[in-house]
Design a protein around this motif. Structure first.
Motif, PDB file in Angstrom:
ATOM      1  N   GLN A 170       0.879  -1.162   0.000  1.00  0.00           N
ATOM      2  CA  GLN A 170       0.000   0.000   0.000  1.00  0.00           C
ATOM      3  C   GLN A 170       0.918   1.213   0.000  1.00  0.00           C
ATOM      4  O   GLN A 170       1.674   1.410   0.946  1.00  0.00           O
ATOM      5  N   THR A 207       1.501   5.279  -0.204  1.00  0.00           N
ATOM      6  CA  THR A 207       0.980   6.639  -0.121  1.00  0.00           C
ATOM      7  C   THR A 207       1.962   7.521  -0.864  1.00  0.00           C
ATOM      8  O   THR A 207       3.134   7.591  -0.507  1.00  0.00           O
ATOM      9  N   TRP A 218      -2.208   3.740 -12.882  1.00  0.00           N
ATOM     10  CA  TRP A 218      -2.670   4.591 -11.771  1.00  0.00           C
ATOM     11  C   TRP A 218      -2.070   5.976 -11.958  1.00  0.00           C
ATOM     12  O   TRP A 218      -0.972   6.102 -12.485  1.00  0.00           O
ATOM     13  N   GLU A 219      -2.794   7.000 -11.505  1.00  0.00           N
ATOM     14  CA  GLU A 219      -2.228   8.339 -11.605  1.00  0.00           C
ATOM     15  C   GLU A 219      -2.706   9.248 -10.488  1.00  0.00           C
ATOM     16  O   GLU A 219      -3.813   9.116  -9.981  1.00  0.00           O
ATOM     17  N   LEU A 220      -1.818  10.155 -10.132  1.00  0.00           N
ATOM     18  CA  LEU A 220      -2.135  11.274  -9.248  1.00  0.00           C
ATOM     19  C   LEU A 220      -2.096  12.490 -10.157  1.00  0.00           C
ATOM     20  O   LEU A 220      -1.036  12.878 -10.651  1.00  0.00           O
ATOM     21  N   ASP A 223      -2.237  10.652  -2.353  1.00  0.00           N
ATOM     22  CA  ASP A 223      -3.229   9.607  -2.601  1.00  0.00           C
ATOM     23  C   ASP A 223      -2.540   8.274  -2.362  1.00  0.00           C
ATOM     24  O   ASP A 223      -1.311   8.206  -2.276  1.00  0.00           O
ATOM     25  N   THR A 224      -3.335   7.228  -2.258  1.00  0.00           N
ATOM     26  CA  THR A 224      -2.806   5.896  -1.974  1.00  0.00           C
ATOM     27  C   THR A 224      -3.183   4.931  -3.091  1.00  0.00           C
ATOM     28  O   THR A 224      -4.286   4.998  -3.633  1.00  0.00           O
ATOM     29  N   PHE A 225      -2.237   4.049  -3.426  1.00  0.00           N
ATOM     30  CA  PHE A 225      -2.506   3.007  -4.418  1.00  0.00           C
ATOM     31  C   PHE A 225      -1.834   1.720  -3.970  1.00  0.00           C
ATOM     32  O   PHE A 225      -0.963   1.730  -3.103  1.00  0.00           O
ATOM     33  N   THR A 226      -2.244   0.625  -4.556  1.00  0.00           N
ATOM     34  CA  THR A 226      -1.609  -0.651  -4.301  1.00  0.00           C
ATOM     35  C   THR A 226      -0.598  -0.905  -5.402  1.00  0.00           C
ATOM     36  O   THR A 226      -0.953  -0.906  -6.584  1.00  0.00           O
TER      37      THR A 226
END
Length: 131
Positions: free
Chosen positions: A48, A50, A86-88, A99-102
């Motif tokens: 996980q 952040t 995935w993107e911020l 933001d948080t991603f796996t």
């Protein structure tokens, strides 16, 4: 019997914690209008993550991770949107956004880009290494 079960659960919990049962990491990234503060970032597979991105530039930026094996030939456009894992996005100048991603479970090197038109060409690229 109940005492043995309690002890067994406690020992199992200790083992999971020692083996990384808490797989959370923080990734701090600083962006300028010339690029990111590093060309590589490393995270554990499946963690996980952040992501805290500080934008020290005067333009908006983003941190987009592409799917494994995907690459972008500038200019970035609609043709490339399906390559993003995935993107911020929307990190305004002078701000920090989180933001948080796996992280992917498959180890490898994933391209990172700023997908705002013209930013890849200015050096807004990096590699996310998943181990």
């Amino acid at each position: 019997m109940k005492k043995i079960l309690v002890v067994a659960v406690f020992v199992l919990a200790l083992m999971l914690t020692a083996c990384g049962g808490s797989n959370k990491v923080t990734l701090n990234v600083t962006a300028t209008d010339e690029g990111y503060d590093s060309t590589t970032y490393t995270v554990p597979a499946g963690a996980q993550v952040t992501l805290n991105m500080t934008n020290n530039g005067v333009l908006e930026h983003e941190f987009a991770i592409l799917k494994l094996g995907e690459h972008v030939t500038p200019p970035f456009g609609e043709k490339d949107e399906d390559k993003i894992l995935w993107e911020l996005d929307g990190v305004e100048a002078g701000t920090t956004k989180s933001d948080t991603f796996t992280a992917p479970t498959e180890p490898g090197e994933y391209d990172v880009i700023c997908g705002i038109p013209g930013h890849i060409e200015k050096g807004m690229v990096a590699t996310l290494i998943v181990k």
